[in-house]
Structure formats: C-alpha cells, structure tokens
Design an enzyme around this catalytic site. Structure first.
Site, PDB file in Angstrom:
ATOM      1  N   SER A 115       0.852  -1.270   0.030  1.00  0.00           N
ATOM      2  CA  SER A 115      -0.094  -0.125  -0.047  1.00  0.00           C
ATOM      3  C   SER A 115       0.846   1.281  -0.076  1.00  0.00           C
ATOM      4  CB  SER A 115      -0.860  -0.011   1.257  1.00  0.00           C
ATOM      5  OG  SER A 115      -1.340   1.309   1.532  1.00  0.00           O
TER       6      SER A 115
ATOM      7  N   TYR B  71      -1.399  -0.479  10.260  1.00  0.00           N
ATOM      8  CA  TYR B  71      -1.483  -0.922   8.881  1.00  0.00           C
ATOM      9  C   TYR B  71      -0.231  -0.353   8.170  1.00  0.00           C
ATOM     10  CZ  TYR B  71      -3.610  -1.329   4.466  1.00  0.00           C
ATOM     11  OH  TYR B  71      -3.828  -1.535   2.850  1.00  0.00           O
TER      12      TYR B  71
HETATM   13  P1  NAP Z   1     -11.279  -6.274   1.187  1.00  0.00           P
HETATM   14  O1  NAP Z   1     -12.012  -5.911   0.028  1.00  0.00           O
HETATM   15  O2  NAP Z   1     -11.526  -6.055   2.774  1.00  0.00           O
HETATM   16  O3  NAP Z   1     -10.972  -8.063   0.985  1.00  0.00           O
HETATM   17  C1  NAP Z   1     -10.212  -8.524   1.824  1.00  0.00           C
HETATM   18  C2  NAP Z   1     -10.031 -10.087   1.415  1.00  0.00           C
HETATM   19  O4  NAP Z   1      -9.020 -10.710   2.327  1.00  0.00           O
HETATM   20  C3  NAP Z   1     -11.376 -10.672   1.475  1.00  0.00           C
HETATM   21  O5  NAP Z   1     -11.377 -11.729   0.508  1.00  0.00           O
HETATM   22  C4  NAP Z   1     -11.277 -11.401   2.922  1.00  0.00           C
HETATM   23  O6  NAP Z   1     -11.827 -12.863   2.721  1.00  0.00           O
HETATM   24  C5  NAP Z   1      -9.645 -11.715   2.680  1.00  0.00           C
HETATM   25  N1  NAP Z   1      -9.151 -12.013   4.235  1.00  0.00           N
HETATM   26  C6  NAP Z   1      -9.204 -11.094   5.240  1.00  0.00           C
HETATM   27  N2  NAP Z   1      -8.440 -11.763   6.319  1.00  0.00           N
HETATM   28  C7  NAP Z   1      -8.000 -12.875   5.827  1.00  0.00           C
HETATM   29  C8  NAP Z   1      -7.398 -13.892   6.719  1.00  0.00           C
HETATM   30  N3  NAP Z   1      -6.941 -13.990   7.814  1.00  0.00           N
HETATM   31  N4  NAP Z   1      -7.067 -15.178   5.660  1.00  0.00           N
HETATM   32  C9  NAP Z   1      -7.520 -15.110   4.583  1.00  0.00           C
HETATM   33  N5  NAP Z   1      -8.261 -14.187   3.825  1.00  0.00           N
HETATM   34  C10 NAP Z   1      -8.602 -13.166   4.646  1.00  0.00           C
HETATM   35  O7  NAP Z   1      -9.750  -5.839   0.920  1.00  0.00           O
HETATM   36  P2  NAP Z   1      -9.026  -5.081  -0.599  1.00  0.00           P
HETATM   37  O8  NAP Z   1      -9.649  -3.470  -0.193  1.00  0.00           O
HETATM   38  O9  NAP Z   1      -9.638  -5.700  -1.536  1.00  0.00           O
HETATM   39  O10 NAP Z   1      -7.594  -5.355  -0.240  1.00  0.00           O
HETATM   40  C11 NAP Z   1      -6.783  -5.949  -0.838  1.00  0.00           C
HETATM   41  C12 NAP Z   1      -5.332  -6.017  -0.588  1.00  0.00           C
HETATM   42  O11 NAP Z   1      -5.215  -4.600  -0.997  1.00  0.00           O
HETATM   43  C13 NAP Z   1      -4.932  -5.651   1.066  1.00  0.00           C
HETATM   44  O12 NAP Z   1      -3.616  -6.510   1.309  1.00  0.00           O
HETATM   45  C14 NAP Z   1      -5.220  -4.233   1.330  1.00  0.00           C
HETATM   46  O13 NAP Z   1      -4.150  -4.083   2.261  1.00  0.00           O
HETATM   47  C15 NAP Z   1      -4.337  -3.599  -0.076  1.00  0.00           C
HETATM   48  N6  NAP Z   1      -4.936  -2.537  -0.346  1.00  0.00           N
HETATM   49  C16 NAP Z   1      -5.960  -1.995  -0.366  1.00  0.00           C
HETATM   50  C17 NAP Z   1      -6.366  -0.782  -0.822  1.00  0.00           C
HETATM   51  C18 NAP Z   1      -7.908  -0.205  -0.759  1.00  0.00           C
HETATM   52  O14 NAP Z   1      -7.962   1.195  -0.853  1.00  0.00           O
HETATM   53  N7  NAP Z   1      -8.870  -0.925  -0.876  1.00  0.00           N
HETATM   54  C19 NAP Z   1      -5.307   0.142  -0.972  1.00  0.00           C
HETATM   55  C20 NAP Z   1      -3.977  -0.088  -0.845  1.00  0.00           C
HETATM   56  C21 NAP Z   1      -3.814  -1.524  -0.326  1.00  0.00           C
HETATM   57  P3  NAP Z   1     -13.369 -12.691   3.432  1.00  0.00           P
HETATM   58  O15 NAP Z   1     -14.153 -12.247   2.129  1.00  0.00           O
HETATM   59  O16 NAP Z   1     -13.657 -14.103   3.344  1.00  0.00           O
HETATM   60  O17 NAP Z   1     -13.661 -11.909   4.535  1.00  0.00           O
END
Ligand code: NAP
Length: 245
Positions: free
Chosen positions: A143, A157
C-alpha cells in the site's frame, strides 16, 4: 498446460478482480477466503465463466496449518503451482496509534505480515528451481501507506505494509536466480469494502487523477507482473495510485 495461481483473499475487492482477470487469461485459480464462502464461490463461477478453472478454499493465512492445507488443495486440484498473490489484508482499528491495543496489533501483523511470510514459505519449495520447482512468480500486495505512514488513522496498517515491502526486497534477491520473480504492487485508494463508502467519497476528488481506483485497475498490474511479459521484472514496487506518491 494452464498455469495455476493461489490468490489469498480472493473472495472480495482487489483479490476477486485478480482472480477474474487471471481466469480470463486462462489461469487455474485457487480463490482463498477467510469467512465469506458465498463471495468466494461467486468468484469461482466468474473465473469459470471467463474461461479458467477455479477452486474456493477457506484458510486463515495467519495460521500455518491452514496455509499448508490451502497449498495442498491447490496441488491436488491443479497439479502444481506457478504463482502466489499475497493479497489478503486487514486494516485494523482506524484512529491514532495511541488508541491501539495488543490484540489489534497482533491481528493486523498476523494477517498482513505473518500471513504473507507463511504463504511465501509454502510457495518457495513449489516454485524455486533449487527445490525442483518449475519457476514462477510472487506478487505481494502492499500500500502507499507503507511510505506515508498513515498518521492519525492507520500507523499500524502502514507498519505492516512496510514489512511487506521489505519481504519483496529481500525475497526477490534470494529467488531471482532460482526462476522466481517476486514483486510488490502498491495500490492507491481503491473502491472495495476495506476503505468504506465514506472515505472513498471524501478522498476520491483529492487524488491527482480525480477519483479512486476500480479494483480491476490494480489487478491489471498484478496479472502483468505474473505474466511472461514481465520476465525481467523482479524486486519492483509497482505503485498504482492515480498520481498519489
Ligand atoms: P477487502 O475488500 O476488505 O477484502 C479482503 C479480502 O481478504 C477478503 O477476500 C477476505 O476474505 C480476505 N481476508 C481477510 N482476512 C483474511 C485472512 N486472515 N485469511 C485469508 N483471507 C483473509 O480488501 P481489499 O481492499 O480488496 O484489499 C486487498 C489488499 O489490497 C489488502 O492487502 C489491502 O491492504 C490492499 N490495499 C487496499 C487498498 C484499498 O484502498 N482498498 C489500498 C491499498 C492496499 P473474506 O471475504 O472471507 O472476508
């Protein structure tokens, strides 16, 4: 033969987009999830509709026994592994650092840092030519917070994502000579459940490009890094942030 990838946290958000785009490129995909079986199964159907094969596997990436079961399921379904996307992540409690407590710190570091390392540990013997593997690629999802530090909102985070960056820097150099390219993708603010509607609406217009990212716009970079088109890219940190540093 189609290549096989494990995408952690593939049930929602950025991970789901990565699974769908991999499917469209003909990959076999293991769609890992923590609790949302319904969402993971929907992604499996979308990957299949896009032309790939897919399997949903529940596993908490913070638990070694779960990670071992996840990788064994991939071996059995697809006969080997070509790529790992360490995408699963949690944000923890938002607010100032001093409001955090031990259990929140343990949870965020367990999923975001230990989870990536446990999955990398499971992937290396399957991928590295040093262990008889056929080579492959790992993409760690970090991130922009790793650089900004997330003051006032998400220092914990941010620390976890700084560790993800270090993991790529070190592992990429250990493994580049063994047929395994390791890279980072650092998304900007992306329209998923993680930031939530309020933050997306407030911050979007302040980003140089004028809006938040669609998850597919992050996934495109990941799929490129996993592809042979990125055959000389190792140890990179691909920032996809709409102009935000
Ligand atoms: P999200 O929509 O909250 O989805 C999170 C995913 O991770 C879900 O599939 C969830 O599974 C899974 N998960 C959570 N805890 C877990 C665990 N202990 N074991 C296995 N799976 C787990 O998140 P996102 O926004 O797509 O983020 C994806 C990645 O991008 C993350 O690493 C995040 O830090 C990074 N990121 C996101 C953003 C943003 O703005 N969204 C920005 C920068 C970086 P369930 O569906 O079963 O709960």
């Amino acid at each position: 033969m189609a290549k096989a990838a494990i995408v952690t946290g593939g049930s929602r958000g950025i991970g789901a987009s990565i699974c769908r785009l991999l499917g469209a490129d003909g990959w076999n995909v293991v769609v890992n999830y923590a609790g949302r079986a319904d969402a993971a199964e929907a992604v499996v159907r979308e990957v299949e509709a896009a032309g790939g094969r897919a399997l949903a596997v529940q596993a908490d990436v913070a638990l070694k026994a779960d990670v071992d079961r996840l990788f064994a399921a991939g071996d059995e379904a697809f006969g080997g592994l070509d790529a790992l996307v360490n995408n699963a992540g949690v944000i923890g409690r938002r607010g100032r650092f001093e409001a955090l407590d031990g259990p929140v710190m343990e949870e965020v570091l367990a999923v975001n840092v230990l989870g990536c390392m446990l999955c990398a540990l499971a992937a290396i013997p399957r991928l590295s030519t040093r262990h008889g593997g056929r080579g492959g690629s790992i993409v760690n999802i970090s991130s922009g917070n790793a650089v900004s530090g997330g003051p006032g909102e998400s220092v914990l985070y941010s620390v976890s994502k700084g560790a993800v960056n270090s993991l790529t820097i070190g592992l990429s150099q250990e493994l580049a000579g063994e047929g395994v390219r390791v890279n980072t993708v650092s998304p900007g603010l992306t329209a998923t459940d993680m930031p939530g509607e309020e933050k997306l609406a407030a911050i979007g217009p302040t980003i140089p490009i004028g809006r938040v990212a669609h998850p597919d716009e992050i996934a495109e970079g990941v799929v490129w890094l996993l592809s042979d088109k990125a055959s000389y890219v190792a140890g990179a940190n691909l920032r996809i942030g709409g102009g935000r540093p």
